[in-house]
Every structure is written in structure tokens, then in C-alpha cells.
Design an enzyme around this catalytic site. Structure first.
Site, PDB file in Angstrom:
ATOM      1  N   GLY A 197      22.386  12.772  67.922  1.00 51.60           N
ATOM      2  CA  GLY A 197      23.624  12.202  68.436  1.00 51.60           C
ATOM      3  C   GLY A 197      23.642  10.682  68.346  1.00 51.60           C
ATOM      4  N   SER A 198      24.186  10.048  69.361  1.00 50.99           N
ATOM      5  CA  SER A 198      24.445   8.605  69.316  1.00 50.99           C
ATOM      6  C   SER A 198      23.200   7.731  69.331  1.00 50.99           C
ATOM      7  CB  SER A 198      25.369   8.215  70.477  1.00 50.99           C
ATOM      8  OG  SER A 198      26.626   8.847  70.341  1.00 50.99           O
TER       9      SER A 198
END
Length: 578
Positions: A298-299
Site C-alpha cells: 500500500g502507501s
């Protein structure tokens, strides 16, 4: 008839010819001579045959187990030690035992009388174990029975001082003291040593009465000093356990690295198991999820995308990026931002975790440039920890990328990592752009890393990540009293059967003190339940507790005032993009 020539004498006896007695005498003499020669040959010239027969009847060669090397933490605290135990063995052909003795023996060693009788009746084997690794008090009871043909053999059993706290890292050994998991398996050659052998003599009742000779002396295994700090390990384990239970998650993992050396100071998972218990749980619990399991980060990938563009000269921290009110459609796929903005600076893109902004930055780079940068940061490759079963992660060849895949990969979709790999990658931001080698062994001299980014690029991204934990960022709960923190949150949908589902992996990776990072802590929570499934809400607090306490344990000087923590408002507790 001429009676004078008859062989029958008047006494009624038959007279044998004189030559027959002479022949018989010669034959007897030859037989005695043969026996004498044979005796001289067997006992004086070639006595191997009789020696072998004697050894088979009265001698045995028994194994002498080597003492396994001790495993300690970086301060010399024992994590795995071997304690002496006794194993009960028998030579079935020599056993003389009554039914009552079989019953008593079975009760002592924890078997049924039928099981003991079955083992003793197998005379095709000269050596059978009845019970392995008995405590001294039980072994003493076996000796008191004085059963001919039943003896004890000294062995060693592994004891793990940390139990479930270190089980995934240390692993365990089997009944023969061979490593089966973790460090015990990885360093079996150094720890195991080499078993020896001892020749012994039994009396006619099957009891060992004398040690004849040491055929081969056992060679003890070497002691191993790990990079682990027992206190930080215990802290990390406790925090990840509480976080998993608090968030009703499927599981969780945590890694603590020395940012300067790449040494692993702690590595823990929950659920866990007690490695001292021989009844091991299922494979899922045995797995060291921080090393063997992959997830989409993810981020937490966004800093690497931004760093690559900075290094290529495509952007600067203050460059304004069009974020299209949080909606960006590419190849029929739409990328969303939770908090729509018309435009954001590069620093704000990291602070607010904008998917649209990161995707636009990535698409401004040639695919080969982004792939090469991610590859140099260790993605898609083993960390070098040499931990058994480590997963390398997946980073597909840039030649197969479509624009939408390049865009989503920039914020952590379409790429997979393990937690140790992700923690290692963040060493580039803590060491002026230098990627450190991971090690589970204590290092006297830090290994030289690989230069990936310039010092200016690494510092710029670290400055951006400091904004993440301040008000307006996605992880204010990662703040630590008295220390500046730099880090990044991540929340990613899980992929099942080729489709993204409404299950999540929440993560946070950060470093402190941000002015000169000493530690890196990576936290991953697998499938948190309820509404709070974001990295900033479930993973960041774990980071804060572990990092803050660890820095104080190591007496790391403060780089911020003691009143530096700013209480977040409800608006600050926002989620990063998913």
C-alpha cells in the site's frame, strides 16, 4: 573245514587287522593337529573372527551425543540452551524381564505395557529406544528396576528461555537435537557439532560394566550470538500481541532494525507458540509471517516513488501536482483520493497520502527508471537474512507493465513484499541514501551498504515523512514524546483469487530520531476487524510504543522538546488512501 585259518578265536572275539588301528591313530592325531593349528591361527595370528563374535555377544558401540551450541542475544543472554537428559534403550536379545517389571517400566516412561512388550520382542534389532529424553528423576526410577538389557544413554534437550516471545525467530529442534525451524535450522551446521561413539562391554546379564574405548570423541557445536536485544524483543512481542487482540485482527508482525547497521533487534509475530512444547501447532502458527508471508504494502511504497522522481530531477519537494479533485481515470480504471484536492505539493502528497498525486508522479517516469529504483531498494529480492523459507516478494519486469499498472504500483498495489524486506528498504532514508544489508547475527563492524539515492534525496523524503506524523498527516498517533519521527502509513485491500476484497492489511514503517535515525520499526496488522482498519489507527500506535520505549532503553538522546507531541483532533485521525 580248516579251523586253523578262521579269524574267530576260541575266546569268541574277532581279531581286527593291525593296520586299521594304525590308520585310526593317524586320523585322530591329524584331527588334533588341525584343531591345534586352527586354535593357534584364530587366537594368535588372526583373532578377528573370535573378537567379532565376542564383541557381538558382550560388546556394543553406542552414540555419544554432542552438546549443541548455545544461542544468545547480543548481550550474552541465553535464548536457547541444551540440558542433559537420559534416554532409555534396550537390546531385545539380552532383555530378561517379568510381566510385573514390564508394567512398572511402562508406567515410569509413560507407555502402555503392550507398547513396551512389543518393542522388547523385536529381536531383529540389537538397539531400540524405549523412551527418549527423560528427566533425571524418571531415569533414576528406571535404573532401580535393574532390568538386564535395558540401559540409559545421555542426550541433550533444547530449552528456550523466551518461549513464545522468540519462537518464530529461534525455531526449535527435533528429538535428535537437529534444527527444524528458524535459527536452529538455518545454523544447524554451526550449532549441531558432531556426535561421537563409545565402545562398551556388557556382562552376561546384559548390563554395561565397562567403557572400553572412545572410538570418536564428540565435537561440541559452536555458540551463536544473535543481533537480537532480548528486552526490545519482549517489548515488541507484547505490543504486537496487544494490537492484534485489540483490533480483533487475524494476526500481526513487527520488525525492529538498527538503522545504522542493519541488525535485527527484534522480530515477532502473533499468534505465536511455545517452542518448549513438543506438541507443535499447525503450520500457519509455525510460520514466521514477518519473513515468509507476502502482502501488498500500500502507501508505504509512496516514499520510494517520490524519491525516484526526485533523484531523476523530475520534481522537487515544492512542485505542485494536479490531483484532479481526487479522481484520475486511466485505461478505464479510476484512481481515487479519500480527501479530494485540486492540487498538492509533493510534500503534501506524502503527508496526506494522495494516490492520484503519486500515480501522476510515477507516470512522469520511464517504466525502466521506476523498476530499476525499486529493484535497487531490494524489492523482488531476498533480504540476505538467510532465514529459512524467506519469500523474495514480487516485482514484475517493467516490460510487462501497462500504464495503469505503473500508476497503481507507485502506491503499493501490484507489488508484494515481506515485512522484513519493507523495513530494510527504509534504511535508505535513514542512511543518506544507502541501503543496508540485513543480518540476524551480531556485527562488530557494520557492513558497507549500497548507495541507491543521493543524501539530498534521502533527506528530502525523510523531511516529508516527518509531516506524516504531525497534525494534517495520516499518522499523528505515531508521535513520540521527546523525539522527532519520520514514517509512512499503509492500508491495502487484500487480494484473493485475483480480486481485491474488503479485507485489509494495515501497516506503518518509521524511524527515529528523525534528525539522525537510530532505529527503524515496521508494523503490519493482518485483517484488522471493525471500522478502525487503517495503518494510522491500528499500526502507528504500536510503532510509537515500541520505538519510544526502545529509544529510552538505548539511552538515545532526545532531538525534540518533551512537549512536542500535539494531540490530534478528530479531523486529524484520517485514513490514508486505500
Amino acid at each position: 573245514m580248516n579251523y586253523a585259518t578262521s579269524p574267530i578265536q576260541t575266546s569268541g572275539q574277532i581279531a581286527l587287522p593291525a593296520w586299521r588301528s594304525r590308520v585310526l591313530f593317524v586320523l585322530l592325531l591329524a584331527g588334533l593337529a588341525t584343531l591345534l593349528v586352527r586354535a593357534v591361527y584364530l587366537q594368535g595370528i588372526n583373532n578377528n573372527f573370535l573378537q567379532q563374535k565376542g564383541d557381538a555377544r558382550y560388546g556394543r558401540v553406542v552414540a555419544v551425543h554432542a552438546h549443541r551450541g548455545m544461542i544468545t542475544d547480543r548481550h550474552g543472554e541465553p535464548l536457547a540452551v541444551s540440558t542433559p537428559v537420559e534416554s532409555v534403550w534396550a537390546s531385545p536379545g539380552d532383555v530378561e524381564v517379568s510381566s510385573s517389571q514390564i508394567a512398572q517400566l511402562a508406567q515410569i516412561i509413560g507407555l502402555t505395557a503392550a507398547e513396551v512388550k512389543n518393542k522388547l520382542s523385536d529381536t531383529s534389532h540389537e538397539f531400540v529406544y524405549l523412551k527418549r529424553q527423560l528427566p533425571p528423576e524418571q531415569a533414576a526410577k528406571v535404573v532401580k528396576l535393574a532390568i538386564p538389557g535395558v540401559s540409559l544413554q545421555r542426550e541433550y534437550r533444547r530449552y528456550y528461555t523466551g518461549g513464545e516471545v522468540t519462537s518464530h525467530l529461534i525455531g526449535f529442534t527435533d528429538v535428535d537435537d537437529n534444527g527444524q525451524e528458524g535459527i536452529e535450522l538455518a545454523l544447524q551446521a554451526q550449532l549441531g557439532g558432531m556426535a561421537g561413539s563409545q565402545q562398551v562391554i556388557k556382562d552376561r546379564r546384559g548390563f554395561i560394566v565397562e567403557d572400553v574405548a572412545s572410538l570418536r570423541a564428540p565435537k561440541a557445536g559452536s555458540n551463536i550470538t544473535l543481533s537480537i536485544d532480548s528486552k526490545i524483543q519482549s517489548l515488541a512481542f507484547s505490543e504486537i500481541k496487544q494490537a492484534v487482540e485489540r483490533s480483533k485482527a487475524k494476526g500481526g508482525s513487527i520488525v525492529v532494525l538498527d538503522a545504522k547497521t542493519g541488525e535485527v533487534l527484534a522480530l515477532a509475530n502473533w499468534p505465536s507458540y511455545n517452542s518448549n512444547n513438543r506438541d507443535k501447532p499447525g503450520v500457519t502458527v509455525l510460520r514466521n509471517h514477518a519473513v515468509t508471508d507476502l502482502f501488498e504494502p500500500g502507501s508505504t511504497m509512496k516514499p520510494f516513488t517520490v524519491a525516484t522522481a526526485l533523484e531523476a530531477g523530475k520534481i522537487k519537494p515544492g512542485t505542485v501536482i494536479n490531483t484532479s479533485n481526487g479522481v484520475f481515470t486511466l485505461n478505464g480504471r479510476t484512481i481515487h483520493d479519500t480527501h479530494p484536492e485540486r492540487s498538492l505539493t509533493v510534500t503534501q502528497i506524502i503527508q496526506k497520502s494522495s494516490n492520484v498525486g503519486t500515480a501522476r508522479i510515477a507516470l512522469g517516469l520511464p517504466p525502466e527508471t521506476l523498476w530499476h529504483s525499486l529493484s535497487e531498494n531490494g524489492f523482488g529480492a531476498l533480504t540476505g537474512s538467510e532465514f529459512p523459507g524467506e519469500a523474495a516478494g514480487k516485482l514484475r519486469d517493467y516490460k510487462t507493465w501497462r500504464p495503469i499498472e505503473q500508476a497503481t504500483m507507485s502506491y503499493g498495489n501490484g507489488i508484494s513484499v515481506n515485512l522484513l524486506q519493507l523495513a530494510r528498504a527504509y534504511t535508505v532514508f535513514a542512511n543518506s541514501g544507502e541501503l543496508k544489508q540485513i543480518t540476524l547475527l551480531k556485527q562488530e563492524t557494520p557492513a558497507v551498504g549500497v548507495k541507491v539515492f543521493s543524501a539530498a534525496t534521502a533527506q528530502a523524503v525523510r523531511d516529508m515523512m516527518e509531516k506524516v506524523v504531525r497534525p494534517g498527516g495520516t499518522a499523528p498517533l505515531a508521535q513520540i514524546t521527546g523525539y522527532r519521527v519520520a514514517g509512512k502509513t499503509g492500508t491495502a485491500h487484500k487480494l484473493e483469487n485475483g480480486k481485491y476484497i474488503n479485507k485489509y492489511v494495515a501497516s506503518f514503517v518509521g524511524m527515529a530520531p528523525a534528525s539522525d535515525p537510530r532505529l527503524i520499526v515496521a508494523v503490519m496488522i493482518n485483517e484488522p476487524g471493525g471500522r478502525d482498519y487503517y495503518g494510522g489507527l491500528v499500526a502507528a500506535p504500536v510503532f510509537s510504543n515500541v520505538m519510544g520505549t526502545s529509544l529510552r532503553m538505548l539511552s538515545v538522546p532526545n532531538d525534540a522538546p518533551l512537549d512536542n507531541v500535539m494531540q490530534p483532533t478528530a479531523a486529524d485521525l484520517i485514513a490514508e488512501e486505500v
